[in-house]
Motif scaffolding. Structure first.
Motif, mmCIF file in Angstrom:
data_model
loop_
_atom_site.group_PDB
_atom_site.id
_atom_site.type_symbol
_atom_site.label_atom_id
_atom_site.label_comp_id
_atom_site.label_asym_id
_atom_site.label_seq_id
_atom_site.Cartn_x
_atom_site.Cartn_y
_atom_site.Cartn_z
ATOM 1 N N MET A 193 0.575 -1.308 0.064
ATOM 2 C CA MET A 193 0.157 0.483 -0.003
ATOM 3 C C MET A 193 1.362 0.961 0.152
ATOM 4 N N THR A 243 0.475 6.643 -0.549
ATOM 5 C CA THR A 243 0.072 5.651 -1.151
ATOM 6 C C THR A 243 0.215 4.990 -2.840
ATOM 7 N N GLN A 244 0.187 4.021 -3.176
ATOM 8 C CA GLN A 244 0.580 3.966 -4.280
ATOM 9 C C GLN A 244 -1.033 3.473 -5.122
ATOM 10 N N GLY A 245 -1.531 3.536 -6.065
ATOM 11 C CA GLY A 245 -2.131 3.480 -6.935
ATOM 12 C C GLY A 245 -2.952 5.046 -7.240
ATOM 13 N N CYS A 246 -3.616 4.984 -8.092
ATOM 14 C CA CYS A 246 -4.839 6.834 -8.088
ATOM 15 C C CYS A 246 -5.599 6.038 -8.890
ATOM 16 N N ASN A 247 -7.383 6.638 -8.818
ATOM 17 C CA ASN A 247 -8.255 6.195 -9.625
ATOM 18 C C ASN A 247 -8.192 7.152 -10.807
ATOM 19 N N ARG A 256 -1.610 1.547 -10.409
ATOM 20 C CA ARG A 256 -1.830 0.248 -9.266
ATOM 21 C C ARG A 256 -1.654 -0.851 -8.785
ATOM 22 N N ALA A 301 1.393 -1.281 -6.792
ATOM 23 C CA ALA A 301 1.617 -1.835 -5.188
ATOM 24 C C ALA A 301 2.300 -2.702 -4.982
ATOM 25 N N GLY A 359 -1.112 9.279 -5.061
ATOM 26 C CA GLY A 359 -2.107 8.380 -5.069
ATOM 27 C C GLY A 359 -3.256 8.491 -4.050
ATOM 28 N N LEU A 416 -8.725 4.281 -1.471
ATOM 29 C CA LEU A 416 -8.751 2.840 -2.181
ATOM 30 C C LEU A 416 -7.827 1.954 -1.659
ATOM 31 N N HIS A 417 -7.642 1.596 -0.634
ATOM 32 C CA HIS A 417 -6.485 1.212 0.299
ATOM 33 C C HIS A 417 -7.454 -0.182 0.785
#
Length: 229
Positions: A1, A23-27, A41, A44, A74, A78-79
């Motif tokens: 994460m 944190t890793q990942g974005c929408n 994403r 991660a 990020g 999302l996590h």
């Protein structure tokens, strides 16, 4: 994460000294994003990710010197592991600042209901007419407004943040965005700085001084305290 950890920051939480977890990942895929490596994403858990235990050990060792932890991205919401991490941070007696792009108000509501967030920073990217091109999500502003309502209801300190970039933001845009941000404790205006952002071919440029003046005037008309960064 957690993709990266900054042990100490004087600027990420107004008036507080805090560590910062990314944190890793974005929408979203904001064209002006200056953390493009954090958008995918799938990265991660890749090599170089920071174990949660390392974050907690740092916070425990610096308890009494740090005021808290800023969780940014990020997009942290999302996590599924976000709430458990924040519970452990709060158990150390430290505060939590959460940065969110505003697209997941239900997740924000759950965190606020549990008392896990002390300061909420909500991105307000652009009006629906332009947010689709800028971020990939035309309804981003509606989600941000919902998150603002949640922060007001919970009584937590907060800010709404807008990164201004020409030509997507103009005088009519900032007037409309000030109305969207109405009711917030503060509206933080951030100047886009080219270089290292997600879409270098986008044609985005820093805002002209006249646009910042227009944004300040729009904030005043909406009863908003404004800070320019």
């Amino acid at each position: 994460m957690i993709a990266a950890l900054r042990p100490c920051s004087f600027v990420d939480w107004p008036g507080r000294l805090a560590a910062v977890a990314f944190t890793q990942g974005c929408n979203l895929a904001c064209r002006y994003c200056h953390n493009p490596a954090l958008v995918p994403r799938g990265a991660a858990g890749a090599a170089g990710a920071v174990p949660e235990g390392e974050v907690l050990r740092l916070l425990a060792a610096r308890r009494g010197r740090l005021d808290g932890l800023v969780v940014t991205g990020g997009e942290p919401t999302l996590h599924a592991g976000l709430a458990p991490l924040l519970r452990r941070v709060k158990a150390l007696g430290l505060g939590v600042k959460l940065d969110t792009n505003g697209t997941r108000p239900a997740a924000v509501a759950a965190l606020l209901a549990e008392g896990l967030v002390d300061y909420l920073a909500i991105d307000l990217k652009a009006t629906p007419a332009r947010a689709g091109w800028l971020t990939g999500a035309a309804r981003q502003a509606a989600g941000a407004r919902r998150c603002l309502a949640l922060a007001l209801r919970a009584g937590v300190d907060h800010e709404v943040r807008t990164t201004l970039a020409a030509p997507v933001h103009d005088e009519r845009q900032v007037e409309a965005l000030a109305r969207w941000a109405a009711g917030a404790r503060r509206w933080a205006l951030q100047r886009f700085r080219p270089g290292g952002h997600l879409d270098p071919a986008s044609g985005l440029a820093p805002p002209a001084p006249a646009l910042l003046d227009a944004a300040r005037a729009a904030a005043g008309a909406a009863g908003l305290a404004v800070v320019v960064r």
